[in-house]
Design an enzyme around this catalytic site. Structure first.
Site, short mmCIF file in Angstrom:
data_model
loop_
_atom_site.label_atom_id
_atom_site.label_comp_id
_atom_site.label_asym_id
_atom_site.label_seq_id
_atom_site.Cartn_x
_atom_site.Cartn_y
_atom_site.Cartn_z
CD GLU A 50 5.55 -53.39 22.13
OE1 GLU A 50 6.11 -53.11 23.21
OE2 GLU A 50 4.43 -52.93 21.80
CB CYS A 68 1.88 -55.27 13.51
SG CYS A 68 2.09 -53.50 13.60
CD GLU A 100 -2.49 -56.32 12.78
OE1 GLU A 100 -1.45 -56.42 13.47
OE2 GLU A 100 -3.26 -55.36 12.85
CB CYS A 115 -0.62 -54.51 9.08
SG CYS A 115 0.57 -54.88 10.38
N1 THU Z 1 0.26 -53.17 16.75
C1 THU Z 1 -0.13 -54.33 16.14
O1 THU Z 1 0.34 -55.43 16.50
N2 THU Z 1 -1.02 -54.25 15.14
C2 THU Z 1 -1.57 -53.10 14.69
O2 THU Z 1 -2.32 -53.12 13.71
C3 THU Z 1 -1.28 -51.83 15.34
C4 THU Z 1 -0.26 -51.88 16.41
C5 THU Z 1 1.23 -53.26 17.83
C6 THU Z 1 2.56 -52.62 17.53
C7 THU Z 1 3.05 -52.30 18.92
O3 THU Z 1 3.68 -53.47 19.45
C8 THU Z 1 1.80 -52.05 19.73
O4 THU Z 1 0.72 -52.59 18.97
C9 THU Z 1 1.53 -50.58 19.99
O5 THU Z 1 1.56 -49.85 18.82
#
Ligand code: THU
Length: 162
Positions: free
Chosen positions: A64, A73, A75, A115
């Protein structure tokens, strides 16, 4: 006018212990990857493990940023790292898991829309379906044979791929 119906199949395992060994091992790597998550804003820590056709496993976690849209994300962190390091090797499977500082993640984590679009591109590139193993912190695990099943009619423009 034509009416078209899309349907897809997936497997639901009651617990990760029931998974076939190779899926379970990849999901365990995704759980380990959570340790690298940087999620001071959402407190939601996601781990992803990408298995390549040559057996290599590359992990990633969500990263983040204070400027929220700059984060990425788990993935995409994992898949971009894998395809950067092994550009000619097809992606075989991706496992995803998550934990939260605030609640128990008791449902499998489905990849977000961006993603799905990012990952389906590598199915197209290698003409090879990517197996998805979606877990939570606890609870059921979903297995899909192919990201395309989760993103029918993904954006695709042959003209751009010249
Ligand atoms: N997030 C992921 O890493 N992968 C996903 O498929 C959905 C959301 C992360 C983004 C953010 O850092 C946190 O989860 C909350 O949305």
């Amino acid at each position: 006018m034509k009416q078209i119906t899309h349907s897809f199949e997936y497997q639901i395992y009651d617990s990760f212990l029931e998974l076939p060994a190779t899926d379970r091992e990849l999901l365990e790597k995704a759980k380990e990857a959570i340790a690298g998550s940087y999620a001071p804003y959402s407190h939601y820590h996601v781990g992803a493990a990408v298995k390549l056709a040559n057996g290599h496993v590359v992990i990633g976690s969500n990263q983040e940023n204070m400027s929220f849209p700059a984060g990425l994300c788990a993935e995409r962190v994992a898949v971009f790292a894998a395809t950067s390091n092994f550009p000619d090797i097809p992606v075989a499977a991706i496992a995803i898991s998550a934990v939260s500082d605030d609640f128990e993640v008791s449902e499998p984590v489905p990849p977000c829309g961006m993603c799905r679009q990012a990952i389906v591109e590598y199915e197209m590139k290698f003409n090879n379906k990517i197996r998805l193993i979606l877990g939570g912190q606890t609870g059921k695990v979903y297995v899909f044979q192919g990201m395309g099943t989760l993103l029918p009619l993904a954006f695709h423009e042959k003209g751009l791929a010249k």
